[in-house]
Design an enzyme around this catalytic site. Structure first.
Site, short mmCIF file in Angstrom:
data_model
loop_
_atom_site.label_atom_id
_atom_site.label_comp_id
_atom_site.label_asym_id
_atom_site.label_seq_id
_atom_site.Cartn_x
_atom_site.Cartn_y
_atom_site.Cartn_z
N SER A 106 0.83 -1.20 0.00
CA SER A 106 0.00 0.00 0.00
C SER A 106 0.87 1.26 0.00
O SER A 106 1.61 1.49 -0.95
CB SER A 106 -0.95 -0.04 1.19
OG SER A 106 -1.98 0.92 1.05
N HIS A 134 -7.84 -5.48 -0.20
CA HIS A 134 -6.68 -4.59 -0.14
C HIS A 134 -5.54 -5.15 0.70
O HIS A 134 -4.37 -5.05 0.32
CB HIS A 134 -7.09 -3.22 0.40
CG HIS A 134 -5.95 -2.26 0.49
ND1 HIS A 134 -5.26 -1.82 -0.62
CD2 HIS A 134 -5.36 -1.66 1.56
CE1 HIS A 134 -4.30 -0.99 -0.25
NE2 HIS A 134 -4.34 -0.89 1.07
N ASP A 139 -10.11 -5.13 -4.38
CA ASP A 139 -9.56 -4.07 -3.53
C ASP A 139 -10.48 -2.85 -3.58
O ASP A 139 -10.61 -2.19 -4.61
CB ASP A 139 -8.15 -3.71 -4.02
CG ASP A 139 -7.41 -2.80 -3.05
OD1 ASP A 139 -8.05 -2.07 -2.29
OD2 ASP A 139 -6.17 -2.82 -3.08
#
Length: 257
Positions: free
Chosen positions: A99, A235, A205
């Site tokens: 991320s 995610h 996601d």
């Protein structure tokens, strides 16, 4: 066992190491996460069993490192990454960025290309402060951010009941947004990274759309770029199926080093 590195400003950066001889890997965690997360722990166990050198660490304001979360920005966390690379690792590194860590791994590869052998992005989120936070704010939230310097995002009332298990409210500062704009990558014509890059992303996601990885692959100048889309993954990509794909990708990078 957690150890601590004192940086040039006297800040304490918490880290853990796995000793190994096959290769060197460093893991960059996500926004407001720490090195005790599911992916970090799974990676620690995998590297330990596979004789792979690994460095895990917490950014300032995260986990066991010193500082308050709201006092830091992308540039600060980038500096943490460079500090760890320079002082806690040696030789070329395979960087795994999750991320926000995916944004920071790209910035590291641009800053220290000689120290990076490959990049593995897990739901990489470059430019998320602008595209996934600021642009989603209401006019009222933008005004509050400008006048107060800090807001909750998303606010608790904006989270749908069925989403409360997978979402939480973060403190977002004006400094974070303004600093993020100084480090944007996806607005550039190309991203001058020449090492192998592997981008893993879940089609499910809801936080960072998978097209971010596609755009990123198009802009990175290296010809050795591959995208792996996982239909079922969310995610965090912390389920067993996704973790196995992460390990498989790492094994592939090891073979090419």
């Amino acid at each position: 066992m957690i150890k601590y590195h004192i940086d040039k400003n006297g800040n304490r950066i918490a880290y853990k190491k796995v000793k190994g001889t096959r290769a060197s890997v460093i893991f960059y965690g996500g926004f407001a996460s720490d090195m005790n997360g599911t992916k970090a722990n799974a990676l620690y166990d995998f590297c330990q069993k596979s004789n792979i050198e690994l460095t895990l660490f917490d950014y300032l304001g995260h986990g066991s490192s010193s500082g308050n979360f709201i006092d830091y920005t992308i540039s600060d966390w980038h500096e943490n990454c460079l500090e760890v690379m320079e002082n806690l690792t040696y030789g070329k590194q395979i960087i795994i960025g999750s991320s926000m860590g995916g944004w920071l791994m790209l910035m590291t590869a641009l800053s220290m290309p000689q120290r990076v052998s490959a990049l593995i992005g897990i739901a990489a989120a470059p430019d998320f402060t602008e595209d996934l936070i600021f642009k989603k704010l209401s006019d009222t939230q933008k005004n509050d951010l400008s006048s107060l310097g800090i807001i909750d995002f998303p606010s608790i009332e904006e989270i749908k009941p069925q989403e409360k298990l997978s979402n939480c409210s973060y403190k977002i500062t004006r400094d974070l947004i303004e600093d993020g704009r100084k480090n944007l990558l996806l607005d550039k014509g190309n991203i001058n990274i020449s090492c192998p890059v592997r981008l893993l992303h879940g089609l499910n996601d809801k936080d960072v759309p998978y097209h971010y990885s596609i755009t990123l692959a198009e802009k990175i100048t290296s010809n050795d770029v591959e995208i792996h889309l996982i239909k079922s993954a969310q995610h965090n990509m912390s389920d067993d199926y996704s973790l196995n794909i992460i390990f498989k990708t790492l094994r592939t990078c090891l073979k090419s080093n």
